[in-house]
Design an enzyme around this catalytic site. Structure first.
Site, PDB file in Angstrom:
ATOM      1  N   THR A  18      -8.294   1.520   1.048  1.00  0.00           N
ATOM      2  CA  THR A  18      -7.096   1.423   0.538  1.00  0.00           C
ATOM      3  C   THR A  18      -5.919   0.805   1.713  1.00  0.00           C
ATOM      4  OG1 THR A  18      -7.522   2.626  -1.272  1.00  0.00           O
ATOM      5  CG2 THR A  18      -5.175   2.186  -0.846  1.00  0.00           C
ATOM      6  N   THR A  19      -6.056   1.791   2.673  1.00  0.00           N
ATOM      7  CA  THR A  19      -4.963   1.960   3.849  1.00  0.00           C
ATOM      8  C   THR A  19      -5.502   0.598   4.437  1.00  0.00           C
ATOM      9  OG1 THR A  19      -5.113   4.235   3.747  1.00  0.00           O
ATOM     10  CG2 THR A  19      -4.529   3.238   5.854  1.00  0.00           C
TER      11      THR A  19
ATOM     12  N   LYS B  98     -15.285  10.290  -1.960  1.00  0.00           N
ATOM     13  CA  LYS B  98     -13.881  10.578  -1.547  1.00  0.00           C
ATOM     14  C   LYS B  98     -13.158  10.759  -2.962  1.00  0.00           C
ATOM     15  CE  LYS B  98      -9.730   8.231   0.670  1.00  0.00           C
ATOM     16  NZ  LYS B  98      -9.271   7.121   1.259  1.00  0.00           N
TER      17      LYS B  98
ATOM     18  N   ARG C 113      -5.053   4.105  -8.671  1.00  0.00           N
ATOM     19  CA  ARG C 113      -5.198   2.748  -8.371  1.00  0.00           C
ATOM     20  C   ARG C 113      -6.049   1.845  -9.132  1.00  0.00           C
ATOM     21  NH1 ARG C 113      -2.777   0.452  -3.048  1.00  0.00           N
ATOM     22  NH2 ARG C 113      -1.922   2.420  -1.928  1.00  0.00           N
TER      23      ARG C 113
ATOM     24  N   TYR D  43     -15.889   6.175  -4.065  1.00  0.00           N
ATOM     25  CA  TYR D  43     -14.362   6.212  -3.666  1.00  0.00           C
ATOM     26  C   TYR D  43     -13.715   6.295  -5.197  1.00  0.00           C
ATOM     27  CZ  TYR D  43      -9.926   5.190  -1.901  1.00  0.00           C
ATOM     28  OH  TYR D  43      -8.330   5.272  -1.428  1.00  0.00           O
TER      29      TYR D  43
ATOM     30  N   TYR E 224      -8.692  -2.576 -11.643  1.00  0.00           N
ATOM     31  CA  TYR E 224      -8.049  -3.473 -12.888  1.00  0.00           C
ATOM     32  C   TYR E 224      -8.979  -3.710 -14.116  1.00  0.00           C
ATOM     33  CZ  TYR E 224      -6.263  -7.884 -15.122  1.00  0.00           C
ATOM     34  OH  TYR E 224      -5.716  -8.871 -15.822  1.00  0.00           O
TER      35      TYR E 224
ATOM     36  N   ILE F 187     -10.313  11.695   4.442  1.00  0.00           N
ATOM     37  CA  ILE F 187     -10.075  10.348   4.727  1.00  0.00           C
ATOM     38  C   ILE F 187      -8.767  10.226   4.531  1.00  0.00           C
ATOM     39  CG2 ILE F 187     -10.840   7.897   4.601  1.00  0.00           C
ATOM     40  CD1 ILE F 187     -13.591   8.963   3.227  1.00  0.00           C
TER      41      ILE F 187
END
Length: 304
Positions: A52-53, A170, A146, A141, A115, A212
């Site tokens: 994501t980052t 994560k 999100r 993850y 999504y 993380i």
């Protein structure tokens, strides 16, 4: 990295490095390599890219491949590299995960597809197919804020039982009851990482393997030290660092990650603070607040 070594080495602060862009908005590879060297010198235990980052949704598939390859080459075996290889597209996820293995990645971080909101059974089939396609360790993850869907504990436990190379998760999940039940149902040797900054220390306390954490982009030494203190049994030092980092954690999430991070890294002289649309830098008001908080952790008069 075999599964036994992965369980031993993939612990501590796995820093999720941002993807730097130049003034034209193109991947800035030289700056990226400098960031990786800085993280390793600062004590980060491993690095992750294109999570994501790292703004993977702003990158083309070819760019994601380039970032992954650059990270693995720059790290050069000094620390484990865990690229994010998941997407909302099943075939793309398979392609990137297989490619990560071919490039020499130590593990792959695979996000719950976003999504399209798959069912729990569909999630199981997706992750099992990905895990069966490679030999490297897979870290699931789970970031429901999100993705709009939460991987339930029973689904994760089923994957853990059926896929030997799914070794951890994560959890960017504020439901602390959920993360406790992950270790209860998946086993205490299952690697649990915090993706929520304020839960990095609490997750260690229940048996987590590490974090993380986006904050590691700014103060990799402090985030690594928190983990080192915990692993060495210095609980007070770990607690002190947990609370010391809270103001920075808070301000870095007053806008969507990684916008505040890139603004802060720009203030530190580490990167050109550039995002791709539809993302943008925080407002001037928030940037002023970020600077005020950042000054308590970093000497901004000296470019880092």
């Amino acid at each position: 990295m075999d599964l036994k070594n992965a369980r031993e080495k993939l612990r501590g602060s796995i820093a999720p490095i941002i993807t730097p862009f130049d003034e034209k908005g193109e991947f800035d590879q030289s700056t990226f390599e400098s960031l990786i060297n800085w993280h390793i010198e600062s004590g980060s235990h491993a690095i992750s890219v294109t999570g994501t980052t790292g703004e993977p949704s702003s990158l083309t598939t070819e760019e994601r491949e380039k970032v992954m390859e650059a990270a693995i080459k720059a790290a050069n075996g000094r620390v484990p590299v865990v690229p994010g290889t998941g997407s909302t597209n099943h075939k793309e996820t398979l392609h990137l995960t297989r490619l990560a293995q071919e490039m020499g990645a130590d593990a792959a971080l695979v996000i719950v597809p976003y999504y399209n909101k798959p069912s729990q059974h569909a999630l199981y089939k997706h992750f099992k197919t990905v895990a069966d396609s490679v030999d490297i360790p897979i870290i699931v993850y789970n970031i429901p804020g999100r993705t709009a869907v939460n991987m339930e504990v029973k689904t994760l436990a089923r994957l853990n039982e059926d896929c030997p190379n799914i070794i951890g998760v994560k959890e960017s999940n504020k439901d602390f009851e959920h993360v406790n039940r992950v270790l209860l149902n998946c086993g205490r040797d299952f690697l649990l990482y915090s993706g929520i900054e304020l839960l990095c220390y609490p997750m260690l306390a229940i048996g987590g393997a590490g974090s993380i954490s986006a904050t590691a982009n700014i103060v990799p030494d402090k985030v690594a030290e928190l983990h080192n203190a915990w692993f060495e049994g210095d609980i007070k030092r770990a607690q002190d660092l947990h609370y010391d980092l809270m103001p920075l954690n808070d301000v870095l999430f007053k806008d969507t990650n990684p916008a505040p991070l890139k603004a802060a890294l720009g203030m530190m002289g580490k990167i050109t603070p550039k995002l791709r649309m539809p993302m943008e830098l925080p407002t001037e008001e928030l940037q002023s607040e970020i600077r005020s908080v950042l000054e308590k952790y970093v000497d901004l008069s000296v470019k880092q």
